[in-house]
Design an enzyme around this catalytic site. Sequence first.
Site, PDB file in Angstrom:
ATOM      1  N   LYS A 106       0.861  -1.187   0.000  1.00 14.38           N
ATOM      2  CA  LYS A 106       0.000   0.000   0.000  1.00 14.38           C
ATOM      3  C   LYS A 106       0.888   1.225   0.000  1.00 14.38           C
ATOM      4  O   LYS A 106       2.001   1.196   0.525  1.00 14.38           O
ATOM      5  CB  LYS A 106      -0.876   0.024   1.259  1.00 14.38           C
ATOM      6  CG  LYS A 106      -2.115   0.880   1.110  1.00 14.38           C
ATOM      7  CD  LYS A 106      -3.199   0.127   0.380  1.00 14.38           C
ATOM      8  CE  LYS A 106      -4.433   0.957   0.178  1.00 14.38           C
ATOM      9  NZ  LYS A 106      -5.531   0.146  -0.404  1.00 14.38           N
TER      10      LYS A 106
HETATM   11  P1  NAD Z   1     -12.967   7.461  -3.199  1.00 12.43           P
HETATM   12  O1  NAD Z   1     -12.000   8.506  -2.835  1.00 12.43           O
HETATM   13  O2  NAD Z   1     -13.358   7.297  -4.618  1.00 12.43           O
HETATM   14  O3  NAD Z   1     -14.315   7.678  -2.349  1.00 12.43           O
HETATM   15  C1  NAD Z   1     -14.343   7.768  -0.958  1.00 12.43           C
HETATM   16  C2  NAD Z   1     -15.747   8.185  -0.539  1.00 12.43           C
HETATM   17  O4  NAD Z   1     -15.831   8.197   0.891  1.00 12.43           O
HETATM   18  C3  NAD Z   1     -16.130   9.591  -0.987  1.00 12.43           C
HETATM   19  O5  NAD Z   1     -17.512   9.616  -1.344  1.00 12.43           O
HETATM   20  C4  NAD Z   1     -15.892  10.413   0.263  1.00 12.43           C
HETATM   21  O6  NAD Z   1     -16.704  11.596   0.282  1.00 12.43           O
HETATM   22  C5  NAD Z   1     -16.317   9.441   1.323  1.00 12.43           C
HETATM   23  N1  NAD Z   1     -15.751   9.722   2.645  1.00 12.43           N
HETATM   24  C6  NAD Z   1     -14.508  10.152   2.955  1.00 12.43           C
HETATM   25  N2  NAD Z   1     -14.387  10.328   4.272  1.00 12.43           N
HETATM   26  C7  NAD Z   1     -15.591   9.991   4.804  1.00 12.43           C
HETATM   27  C8  NAD Z   1     -16.109   9.961   6.119  1.00 12.43           C
HETATM   28  N3  NAD Z   1     -15.371  10.361   7.168  1.00 12.43           N
HETATM   29  N4  NAD Z   1     -17.375   9.537   6.286  1.00 12.43           N
HETATM   30  C9  NAD Z   1     -18.128   9.168   5.236  1.00 12.43           C
HETATM   31  N5  NAD Z   1     -17.696   9.187   3.968  1.00 12.43           N
HETATM   32  C10 NAD Z   1     -16.453   9.602   3.769  1.00 12.43           C
HETATM   33  O7  NAD Z   1     -12.392   6.092  -2.610  1.00 12.43           O
HETATM   34  P2  NAD Z   1     -12.731   4.603  -3.055  1.00 12.43           P
HETATM   35  O8  NAD Z   1     -11.738   4.171  -4.040  1.00 12.43           O
HETATM   36  O9  NAD Z   1     -14.198   4.500  -3.362  1.00 12.43           O
HETATM   37  O10 NAD Z   1     -12.412   3.806  -1.713  1.00 12.43           O
HETATM   38  C11 NAD Z   1     -13.375   3.676  -0.658  1.00 12.43           C
HETATM   39  C12 NAD Z   1     -12.951   2.539   0.258  1.00 12.43           C
HETATM   40  O11 NAD Z   1     -12.875   1.322  -0.488  1.00 12.43           O
HETATM   41  C13 NAD Z   1     -11.584   2.697   0.908  1.00 12.43           C
HETATM   42  O12 NAD Z   1     -11.608   2.101   2.190  1.00 12.43           O
HETATM   43  C14 NAD Z   1     -10.674   1.897  -0.013  1.00 12.43           C
HETATM   44  O13 NAD Z   1      -9.494   1.458   0.644  1.00 12.43           O
HETATM   45  C15 NAD Z   1     -11.583   0.742  -0.348  1.00 12.43           C
HETATM   46  N6  NAD Z   1     -11.240   0.026  -1.588  1.00 12.43           N
HETATM   47  C16 NAD Z   1     -11.147   0.682  -2.772  1.00 12.43           C
HETATM   48  C17 NAD Z   1     -10.844  -0.050  -3.928  1.00 12.43           C
HETATM   49  C18 NAD Z   1     -10.797   0.604  -5.289  1.00 12.43           C
HETATM   50  O14 NAD Z   1     -10.648  -0.134  -6.272  1.00 12.43           O
HETATM   51  N7  NAD Z   1     -10.936   1.905  -5.418  1.00 12.43           N
HETATM   52  C19 NAD Z   1     -10.613  -1.415  -3.845  1.00 12.43           C
HETATM   53  C20 NAD Z   1     -10.749  -2.059  -2.613  1.00 12.43           C
HETATM   54  C21 NAD Z   1     -11.068  -1.315  -1.488  1.00 12.43           C
END
Ligand code: NAD
Length: 417
Positions: A106
């Site tokens: 990461k």
């Molecule tokens: P992103 O940046 O696209 O979206 C994050 C979302 O969470 C946004 O809508 C933001 O406004 C919201 N957010 C941020 N802080 C917040 C809070 N305190 N309370 C509520 N909402 C909040 O990120 P993403 O890629 O969608 O990732 C989201 C989660 O999924 C993370 O934990 C990430 O590690 C995990 N994840 C992502 C992927 C991927 O392919 N992008 C894969 C596996 C896991």
Amino acid sequence: MSTHVDVLGMAREQLAVAAQYLELDEGLHQVLSRPMKQLIVNFPVVLDNGEVMVFEGYRVQHNSSRGPTKGGIRYHPDVDVNETTALAMWMTWKCAVANIPYGGAKGSVKVDTKQFSRREIEKLTRRYVTEINMILGERSDIPAPDIGTNAQVMAWIMDTFSMQKGYTVPGVVTGKPVDLGGSLGRVEATGRGVIVAAEEAAKSLGINFEGARVVVQGFGNVGSVAAKIAAENGAKVVGISDALGGIYNPNGLPVEELINRYSGREGGIREYKDAEAVSNDQLLELDCDILIPAAIAAQITKDNAKKIKAKLIVEGANGPCTPDADHILSDKGILVVPDILANSGGVIVSYFEWVQDLQNFFWEEDQVNDRLTKIMRHSYAHVDYTMKQHKTDMRTAALIIGVKRVADATIRRGIFP
Ligand code: NAD
């Protein structure tokens, strides 16, 4: 919330539980509880106004016994080296549960992207990659998007790494734009996989997915796609939030309209008025069948776990439920499909992208989605079987599979020298 929670402690506690089930040798347990490499970098960026600002970034590789390390890059003001290490460890188990030939890594930079221009984020990205490029590579460590990063950032990473090599290396990063060697279906992959897992779990609980009431926390890449596909597949999405807060309508929310018109707006989805405004805390406690936390870590804790009304939690985010919360949820009979299974769709299609890049031979979108669904269903069935076999919760079952595969690979390879 995540800044106050020891996520590395959480990850190590989870590993310790699996280690007990597996009767893991103490030395091997030590190996697996630590990252093999942690790189901390401080680097300057000249801002648009001419001022110099120093940023702190990390790249952590947890374990490479099963293959090159793989894991997203996060841009967020609350990141630190311990959180990044926990996320790298979870990536190791996630890749092993999906049985794809990767270890976990990461990366992150402590930055609030909203405070900077696109040009500044591009410069930050290029300098960060330059600082960590000695441990990146298509055969050694392959980043992908995470919170605060996207396909454009991956394109800058690929370009920067390639410029320094002297030739184009598309396989050094996944989640790239499709015209630069990205894979069809990658943008939607995590959310799509979350819904495959949700449908399998709903089936096992006797919940009809069609008409099921779904609440999604987070409306970024994972949350918005999960909400969209849930609605397409007949569920009723009644609650959604972003960092600014949430909205609730028991009659259902228009997910497509929210994606097209409200996400990315300054006021966020709260600007949509045909719904009740709720806080992120209230959102998690809404009356629903399926809750999908898809934002940040440690959202469901011992303080609010008792108040969760969902019958099923599917972890789109990494680490949204703390170990304390897990116990309470399990006592309440709520099934939690753990992150290392539920959100593995992203890394599975990242793997497909990498394979396509190495072969310079690209697949059709249906092929990508079909193969993703097949792996997700297979992994789900394996974890479900292991859960029943060991009479444990689903997180522990997934960890038993993931940790065992990594431990076996480590034993077979032997400890060098
Ligand atoms: P992103 O940046 O696209 O979206 C994050 C979302 O969470 C946004 O809508 C933001 O406004 C919201 N957010 C941020 N802080 C917040 C809070 N305190 N309370 C509520 N909402 C909040 O990120 P993403 O890629 O969608 O990732 C989201 C989660 O999924 C993370 O934990 C990430 O590690 C995990 N994840 C992502 C992927 C991927 O392919 N992008 C894969 C596996 C896991």
